[in-house]
Design an enzyme around this catalytic site. Structure first.
Site, short mmCIF file in Angstrom:
data_model
loop_
_atom_site.label_atom_id
_atom_site.label_comp_id
_atom_site.label_asym_id
_atom_site.label_seq_id
_atom_site.Cartn_x
_atom_site.Cartn_y
_atom_site.Cartn_z
N LEU A 1 0.82 -1.22 0.00
CA LEU A 1 0.00 0.00 0.00
C LEU A 1 0.85 1.27 0.00
O LEU A 1 0.30 2.37 -0.10
CB LEU A 1 -0.95 0.01 1.21
CG LEU A 1 -1.96 -1.14 1.27
CD1 LEU A 1 -2.90 -0.95 2.45
CD2 LEU A 1 -2.74 -1.27 -0.02
N HIS B 1 13.20 -2.26 -1.21
CA HIS B 1 12.36 -1.79 -2.31
C HIS B 1 13.06 -0.63 -2.99
O HIS B 1 13.82 0.12 -2.37
CB HIS B 1 10.99 -1.36 -1.77
CG HIS B 1 9.98 -1.09 -2.83
ND1 HIS B 1 9.91 0.10 -3.52
CD2 HIS B 1 8.99 -1.87 -3.35
CE1 HIS B 1 8.93 0.05 -4.38
NE2 HIS B 1 8.36 -1.13 -4.32
N GLU C 1 12.06 -6.01 -9.80
CA GLU C 1 11.16 -4.92 -10.15
C GLU C 1 11.94 -3.82 -10.87
O GLU C 1 12.59 -3.00 -10.21
CB GLU C 1 10.52 -4.31 -8.90
CG GLU C 1 9.51 -5.17 -8.20
CD GLU C 1 8.73 -4.37 -7.16
OE1 GLU C 1 7.51 -4.26 -7.28
OE2 GLU C 1 9.36 -3.82 -6.24
N GLY D 1 4.09 -2.72 -12.49
CA GLY D 1 3.05 -2.68 -13.50
C GLY D 1 2.05 -3.82 -13.46
O GLY D 1 1.14 -3.86 -14.28
N ALA E 1 1.11 -2.58 -6.24
CA ALA E 1 0.74 -1.51 -5.33
C ALA E 1 -0.42 -0.69 -5.87
O ALA E 1 -1.57 -0.88 -5.49
CB ALA E 1 1.95 -0.61 -5.04
#
Length: 214
Positions: A7, A85, A133, A173, A194
């Protein structure tokens, strides 16, 4: 196939998203987890959904103002944590320290990387999973599994060559069931996403579509 919904710091209702994720997981049998802001961990965990932290710091109990203590995250109801991340990059030594902290607190771990080389380096540290990612695709409309499938395939091979006990996830994506199915075909056993859920007008409908490809 594991669906992990991050989130971030989006202005969504974390409890509403968590409730939808719990319900879709129960009705579909899919594994879905939600990763909210640290302050929202207890509320999200209280819905019964699998709950993950967005980060834990490479520290133990002590003088560490502003850190996210792994034990506190676990006490709040989290069972896993994201690390490294692209929006919260760590030095390699700190990734290793955060993995140690997560292990102390019995948290499952996913370490993020941008490309196959970073995925391999992360796998060498022994997390439960590595997520590849590409930053340029994060938050966009094109899934990594369709926009650049070789990154997923090459990362799967790179991780397996280093430690075949480490799972490969992919993100950036991902927003539809077709994206999830494509990721699975390329060798991923989980997806991170997300905005596709956090910004959706109807998160429950999006989640149902996501798991339809599993």
């Amino acid at each position: 196939m594991f669906v992990l919904v991050n989130l971030k710091a989006y202005p969504c209702d974390p409890v509403a998203v968590a409730t939808a994720a719990r319900d879709v997981a129960e009705e579909s049998g899919a594994r879905i987890a939600v990763s909210p802001q640290a302050a929202h961990l207890p509320a999200v965990a209280g819905t019964g959904v699998e709950t993950w932290a967005q980060h834990v710091s490479p520290v133990g109990h002590g003088s560490h103002t502003g850190s996210t203590l792994a034990e506190a995250v676990a006490d709040a109801g989290a069972v896993g944590t994201l690390l490294n991340h692209s929006e919260n990059r760590l030095k390699l030594a700190d990734v290793d320290g955060s993995l140690d902290a997560a292990d102390r607190a019995d948290l499952e771990t996913v370490v993020c990387g941008n490309n196959p080389d970073q995925a391999a380096a992360a796998a060498a540290l022994g997390p439960d999973a590595v997520a590849v990612e590409p930053p340029e695709l994060i938050g966009g409309d094109d899934s990594v599994a369709t926009a650049d499938p070789s990154i997923v395939e090459d990362s799967a091979a790179a991780v397996a060559a280093v430690n075949d006990d480490v799972d490969l996830f992919c993100g950036a994506g991902v927003s539809t069931g077709e994206d999830v199915a494509a990721a699975a075909e390329l060798g991923a056993s989980g997806v991170l996403l997300a905005s596709g859920v956090a910004k959706a007008e109807d998160p429950r409908a999006v989640l149902r579509d996501l798991v339809s490809g599993i």
